[in-house]
Enzyme design. Sequence first.
Site, PDB file in Angstrom:
ATOM      1  N   GLY A 101       0.810  -1.220   0.000  1.00 42.61           N
ATOM      2  CA  GLY A 101       0.000   0.000   0.000  1.00 42.61           C
ATOM      3  C   GLY A 101       0.839   1.264   0.000  1.00 42.61           C
ATOM      4  N   ALA A 133       6.660  -5.126  20.705  1.00 42.39           N
ATOM      5  CA  ALA A 133       5.306  -5.498  20.285  1.00 42.39           C
ATOM      6  C   ALA A 133       4.260  -4.947  21.255  1.00 42.39           C
ATOM      7  CB  ALA A 133       5.200  -7.013  20.193  1.00 42.39           C
ATOM      8  N   HIS A 176       4.251 -17.945  48.961  1.00 39.98           N
ATOM      9  CA  HIS A 176       5.600 -18.431  49.274  1.00 39.98           C
ATOM     10  C   HIS A 176       5.677 -19.927  48.991  1.00 39.98           C
ATOM     11  CE1 HIS A 176       9.389 -18.888  51.424  1.00 39.98           C
ATOM     12  NE2 HIS A 176       8.859 -19.977  51.995  1.00 39.98           N
TER      13      HIS A 176
HETATM   14  P1  FAD Z   1       5.647  -5.013  12.316  1.00 41.56           P
HETATM   15  O1  FAD Z   1       5.491  -6.179  13.196  1.00 41.56           O
HETATM   16  O2  FAD Z   1       6.969  -4.772  11.679  1.00 41.56           O
HETATM   17  O3  FAD Z   1       4.538  -5.143  11.193  1.00 41.56           O
HETATM   18  C1  FAD Z   1       4.483  -4.264  10.125  1.00 41.56           C
HETATM   19  C2  FAD Z   1       3.726  -4.954   9.006  1.00 41.56           C
HETATM   20  O4  FAD Z   1       3.460  -4.018   7.976  1.00 41.56           O
HETATM   21  C3  FAD Z   1       4.496  -6.086   8.357  1.00 41.56           C
HETATM   22  O5  FAD Z   1       3.704  -7.247   8.346  1.00 41.56           O
HETATM   23  C4  FAD Z   1       4.805  -5.589   6.961  1.00 41.56           C
HETATM   24  O6  FAD Z   1       4.819  -6.624   5.993  1.00 41.56           O
HETATM   25  C5  FAD Z   1       3.643  -4.640   6.720  1.00 41.56           C
HETATM   26  N1  FAD Z   1       3.913  -3.566   5.766  1.00 41.56           N
HETATM   27  C6  FAD Z   1       4.939  -2.677   5.805  1.00 41.56           C
HETATM   28  N2  FAD Z   1       4.817  -1.799   4.788  1.00 41.56           N
HETATM   29  C7  FAD Z   1       3.716  -2.147   4.115  1.00 41.56           C
HETATM   30  C8  FAD Z   1       3.063  -1.603   2.971  1.00 41.56           C
HETATM   31  N3  FAD Z   1       3.501  -0.511   2.343  1.00 41.56           N
HETATM   32  N4  FAD Z   1       1.960  -2.226   2.528  1.00 41.56           N
HETATM   33  C9  FAD Z   1       1.476  -3.320   3.147  1.00 41.56           C
HETATM   34  N5  FAD Z   1       2.031  -3.851   4.241  1.00 41.56           N
HETATM   35  C10 FAD Z   1       3.135  -3.268   4.717  1.00 41.56           C
HETATM   36  N6  FAD Z   1       9.166  -7.342  20.705  1.00 41.56           N
HETATM   37  C11 FAD Z   1       8.682  -7.686  21.916  1.00 41.56           C
HETATM   38  O7  FAD Z   1       7.889  -6.953  22.486  1.00 41.56           O
HETATM   39  N7  FAD Z   1       9.066  -8.859  22.530  1.00 41.56           N
HETATM   40  C12 FAD Z   1       9.941  -9.707  21.956  1.00 41.56           C
HETATM   41  O8  FAD Z   1      10.271 -10.751  22.527  1.00 41.56           O
HETATM   42  C13 FAD Z   1      10.473  -9.366  20.683  1.00 41.56           C
HETATM   43  N8  FAD Z   1      11.343 -10.193  20.071  1.00 41.56           N
HETATM   44  C14 FAD Z   1      11.817  -9.861  18.835  1.00 41.56           C
HETATM   45  C15 FAD Z   1      12.711 -10.712  18.232  1.00 41.56           C
HETATM   46  C16 FAD Z   1      13.222 -10.411  16.981  1.00 41.56           C
HETATM   47  C17 FAD Z   1      14.208 -11.342  16.334  1.00 41.56           C
HETATM   48  C18 FAD Z   1      12.791  -9.205  16.314  1.00 41.56           C
HETATM   49  C19 FAD Z   1      13.323  -8.859  14.962  1.00 41.56           C
HETATM   50  C20 FAD Z   1      11.898  -8.348  16.920  1.00 41.56           C
HETATM   51  C21 FAD Z   1      11.404  -8.666  18.187  1.00 41.56           C
HETATM   52  N9  FAD Z   1      10.501  -7.818  18.833  1.00 41.56           N
HETATM   53  C22 FAD Z   1      10.040  -8.149  20.075  1.00 41.56           C
HETATM   54  C23 FAD Z   1      10.032  -6.553  18.224  1.00 41.56           C
HETATM   55  C24 FAD Z   1       8.626  -6.700  17.638  1.00 41.56           C
HETATM   56  O9  FAD Z   1       8.632  -7.742  16.688  1.00 41.56           O
HETATM   57  C25 FAD Z   1       8.192  -5.392  17.003  1.00 41.56           C
HETATM   58  O10 FAD Z   1       8.303  -4.357  17.952  1.00 41.56           O
HETATM   59  C26 FAD Z   1       6.746  -5.473  16.525  1.00 41.56           C
HETATM   60  O11 FAD Z   1       6.579  -6.494  15.586  1.00 41.56           O
HETATM   61  C27 FAD Z   1       6.333  -4.123  15.925  1.00 41.56           C
HETATM   62  O12 FAD Z   1       5.026  -4.202  15.487  1.00 41.56           O
HETATM   63  P2  FAD Z   1       4.493  -3.237  14.330  1.00 41.56           P
HETATM   64  O13 FAD Z   1       3.048  -3.545  14.190  1.00 41.56           O
HETATM   65  O14 FAD Z   1       4.882  -1.838  14.602  1.00 41.56           O
HETATM   66  O15 FAD Z   1       5.290  -3.643  13.028  1.00 41.56           O
END
Ligand code: FAD
Length: 474
Positions: A117, A320, A444
């Site tokens: 998008g 997340a 406890h």
């Molecule tokens: P995202 O999860 O990045 O989702 C964004 C979505 O938007 C994606 O699916 C992408 O495909 C889609 N998108 C992007 N641009 C477009 C577009 N133009 N059109 C259509 N779709 C699009 N956080 C925690 O809290 N606990 C944890 O244990 C943790 N472990 C992690 C481990 C790893 C290895 C990594 C890499 C991250 C971890 N995180 C963790 C971080 C967490 O994954 C992110 O903070 C979280 O996923 C962010 O959510 P979001 O909705 O902002 O974005």
Amino acid sequence: MSKTITCDVAVLGGGPGGYTAAFRAADLGKQVVLIEKEERIGGVCLNEGCIPSKTLLHAAEVIAEAREAEAYGLKYSAPEINIEKLREKKADIVTKLTGGLAGLAKARKVEILRGFGRFTGKRLLVVEGEGGITSVAFEKAIIAVGSSPMELPFLPKDARIWDSADALALPFIPARLAVLGGGIIGLEMAQVYASLGSKVTIIEMLGQIIPAADADLVRPLAAKLKKTYEAVLTSTKLTGVEAGKHSLKISLEGEKAPASIEADALLVAVGRRPNTADMGFEDIGVKTDGKGFIQVNERMETDVPGIHAVGDAVGNPMLAHKAVHEGKTAAESASGLKSAFTPMSIPSVAYTDPEIAWVGYTEKQAKSEGVSYEKGSFPWGASGRALSADKDYGTTKALFDTGSGRIIGAGIVGARAGDLIAEAALAIEMGADAEDIGGTVHAHPTFAETLAFAAESAAGTITDALPSRKSKIS
Ligand code: FAD
């Protein structure tokens, strides 16, 4: 083929921020379209972040527990590791969760539109997908496009140089794994590979692994890694990589670092950047800062009326649970409710062994900001539960504002610290003081009671250890 659809709320990005926003808006009676470029919703968290990493870490934990059980007279032989089965288990869990989300979307009549998008107007998105081009005319939009791993342009392109998503795919188990970045993601992946047999070297530019956490919390982990890893090189810079036929030659700079090391794979975990380029944001007036993060107010509104943004795309901490809460706020705000994202604190967890978790002020932050606090801490060596489980190397500490007496921060290192920190987060949110926490009857023997003991220690009422100060209650 091109078509146009209309909706009340369009959500761009189906990660934790996006699907939460979409579901909440639907529950508030809005007609919602959720746009996701990947096959499955769930974003980084479900597909290549939180969930797959915790699945692999669970396997690592089982291996470690079995090894450590020898102290209890339980000797297991070394595990036979079936990588294919481990990959399948991880995939099953991810499929279950993402399938569950798709079911929740369907039940709420949230339309999932697959494709990439882009904004072409202040009320219009164009989505390019397998089914052609769809124009989505919306009343309100919520941007939740997330983040991607930061790349180092000077590194060669080589299948043995991984980002976190590559590492989670378990392409192979390298005999020697170098991990660039001693932050949470790098250390979690290092733990997985170390337990599967890799000899791990951590390369961290700053003087401490998990630089954001207090040094006393990091110490038990650093001590353990020093014993079990090939090397933990702090204050060390990676200056180049030569991709040889048989191995990677990694050049280093640092007082205590060798000039170079050889590795069979290199995981680059040096941070993440927001996915905010090439989506038309600037063209319609959505402002980003110098690092590419979308600027929002506490109602998650961008500079363009009717367009909100949440999650990794709007800034740190990239977690997340932050994305989820922001997603709810954005949906409520877009639906006309007076919601704002103003949490007292956001917990951080490293799911390492031992786990490290903190919430609110760290000591280093309080000191640098001149915040006056009193500390209560409880070493797990005095915890019956920790001793019973051979986990006596942990510590729980809580920080209380000197003026108000309220808890302003807490830090825990030890088993299940990530679960235990929730109580401290609630206490901060509720404005609890040391007496409130210490006076709450905890079961406890539990790891959870260590927070109560830390609070009692601050209040001077502790009996399970010697009080460090005179009781404030007489
Ligand atoms: P995202 O999860 O990045 O989702 C964004 C979505 O938007 C994606 O699916 C992408 O495909 C889609 N998108 C992007 N641009 C477009 C577009 N133009 N059109 C259509 N779709 C699009 N956080 C925690 O809290 N606990 C944890 O244990 C943790 N472990 C992690 C481990 C790893 C290895 C990594 C890499 C991250 C971890 N995180 C963790 C971080 C967490 O994954 C992110 O903070 C979280 O996923 C962010 O959510 P979001 O909705 O902002 O974005």
